[in-house]
Design an enzyme around this catalytic site. Structure first.
Site, short mmCIF file in Angstrom:
data_model
loop_
_atom_site.label_atom_id
_atom_site.label_comp_id
_atom_site.label_asym_id
_atom_site.label_seq_id
_atom_site.Cartn_x
_atom_site.Cartn_y
_atom_site.Cartn_z
N GLY A 30 11.81 2.39 9.74
CA GLY A 30 11.24 1.28 10.51
C GLY A 30 10.07 0.65 9.76
CG HIS A 56 8.56 -4.00 3.75
ND1 HIS A 56 9.40 -3.99 2.67
CD2 HIS A 56 8.11 -2.72 3.87
CE1 HIS A 56 9.43 -2.80 2.13
NE2 HIS A 56 8.66 -1.99 2.85
CG HIS A 71 12.77 -1.82 4.80
ND1 HIS A 71 11.44 -1.95 5.11
CD2 HIS A 71 12.97 -0.51 4.55
CE1 HIS A 71 10.86 -0.76 5.04
NE2 HIS A 71 11.77 0.13 4.70
CD GLN A 105 11.11 11.24 5.35
OE1 GLN A 105 12.24 11.20 5.80
NE2 GLN A 105 10.69 10.39 4.43
N GLY A 146 15.95 1.83 -1.77
CA GLY A 146 15.05 1.05 -2.62
C GLY A 146 14.58 1.90 -3.80
CG ASP A 183 10.46 5.47 -1.67
OD1 ASP A 183 9.28 5.83 -1.79
OD2 ASP A 183 10.84 4.70 -0.78
CD GLN A 232 13.76 8.46 -0.21
OE1 GLN A 232 13.03 9.09 0.53
NE2 GLN A 232 14.07 7.20 0.01
CB SER A 266 4.81 0.14 0.60
OG SER A 266 4.55 1.28 1.38
O1 PAF Z 1 12.74 6.00 2.21
C1 PAF Z 1 12.62 6.19 3.43
O2 PAF Z 1 12.20 5.32 4.21
C2 PAF Z 1 12.94 7.55 4.00
O3 PAF Z 1 12.57 8.57 3.12
C3 PAF Z 1 14.42 7.69 4.40
C4 PAF Z 1 15.34 7.59 3.20
C5 PAF Z 1 14.78 6.61 5.40
C6 PAF Z 1 14.66 9.05 5.06
O4 PAF Z 1 13.87 9.19 6.20
#
Ligand code: PAF
Length: 281
Positions: free
Chosen positions: A31, A34, A37, A61, A147, A150, A153, A185
């Site tokens: 959520g 921006h 996303h 997380q 994205g 990250d 990630q 962000s």
């Molecule tokens: O990048 C994020 O916003 C979060 O780490 C994700 C991938 C939605 C997992 O909660």
């Protein structure tokens, strides 16, 4: 656009789509959406028949409860943006819907999840793998969009996809920046005006380091970036690591890996707000 809150309702919608031979794109988010996303959602809409955007502030997380507490929550504005982008489904479940029982699974993909953010935020990538693996199992997307901001990630999620055998394509999407270079962000909205004014110095230092790196070693380039950022009152680097873009292991020589990336975390302001960014050399 449908806003769905339960797994059962989502799956009912998706079974019908799949039966009609439609492809499904998933954009996982927490959520506070921006333009960064929105670029993922538009790409998914262009490449799939149905785009599902999950909006779930995943507690597992967050290793710092204060960080979770102050994370912006903007569901109505998020849904308005997703409608504009052409998404078909927003999936906004409760914590109880996703975790009816505590998730006790452990994921470990060293070195990708052990270095940098993995070292600084113990448990963070475990939580990311918990939620992303659940979303992949619930939605069964053909493609999932993340994205590149990250950067680490995505490397961890790729390892998880290989490990668990998910049959889907991970689509990494370029960082979207403000006009002054600051990576977009959700955390940027937490910056006070004076903090927002200095935050672009992070990318300015990374960008300038590309030229510097042409004639200097990795060690000197790292020192150059750290010194430049730490010279700005209100900014403090947590780490600057120059790593193999695939494994995320440290490299000591520019030719030690086919692609080399510099990943940074900087504390900005008094609260402080933790900002991440990276650059490809
Ligand atoms: O990048 C994020 O916003 C979060 O780490 C994700 C991938 C939605 C997992 O909660």
């Amino acid at each position: 656009m449908k806003v769905i809150h339960t797994i059962a309702d989502l799956q009912e919608t998706l079974v019908a789509a799949r039966a009609a031979g439609q492809s499904i794109g998933l954009v996982p988010t927490m959520g506070a959406l921006h333009e960064g996303h929105a670029s993922l959602v538009r790409r998914s809409v262009a490449e799939n028949d149905v785009t599902v955007v999950s909006i779930f502030l995943n507690p597992t997380q967050f290793n710092d409860p204060r960080d979770l507490e102050r994370y912006p929550r903007t569901l109505d504005a998020d849904c308005a943006l997703l409608t504009q982008c052409g998404a078909q489904v927003a999936f906004a479940p409760s914590v109880a819907e996703i975790y009816p029982e505590p998730d006790t699974r452990h994921f470990s993909y060293p070195p990708t999840d052990a270095v940098m953010e993995g070292a600084m935020r113990p448990g963070h990538f475990n939580g990311v793998c918990q939620i992303v693996s659940k979303l992949f199992a619930i939605v069964e997307p053909d493609r999932a969009y993340f994205g590149e901001k990250d950067f680490q990630q995505i490397a961890v999620i790729r390892r998880m996809v290989d490990d668990l055998g998910f049959r889907l394509q991970i689509v990494p999407c370029p960082v979207v920046r403000e006009a002054d270079g600051l990576a977009m962000s959700s955390r940027n909205t937490l910056l006070a005006p004076a903090e927002r004014a200095i935050a672009p110095q992070i990318y300015a230092a990374l960008d300038a380091s590309r030229e510097f790196a042409r004639s200097h070693s990795i060690t000197l380039t790292r020192e150059y970036v750290e010194a430049r950022i730490n010279a700005v009152p209100g900014l403090r680097t947590e780490y600057y690591s120059i790593v193999d873009a695939d494994t995320l292991a440290d490299v000591s020589d520019w030719n030690a890996a086919p692609a080399v990336v510099g990943c940074i975390t900087v504390y900005c302001g008094a609260k402080p707000i933790r900002l991440i960014d990276h650059i490809h050399y």
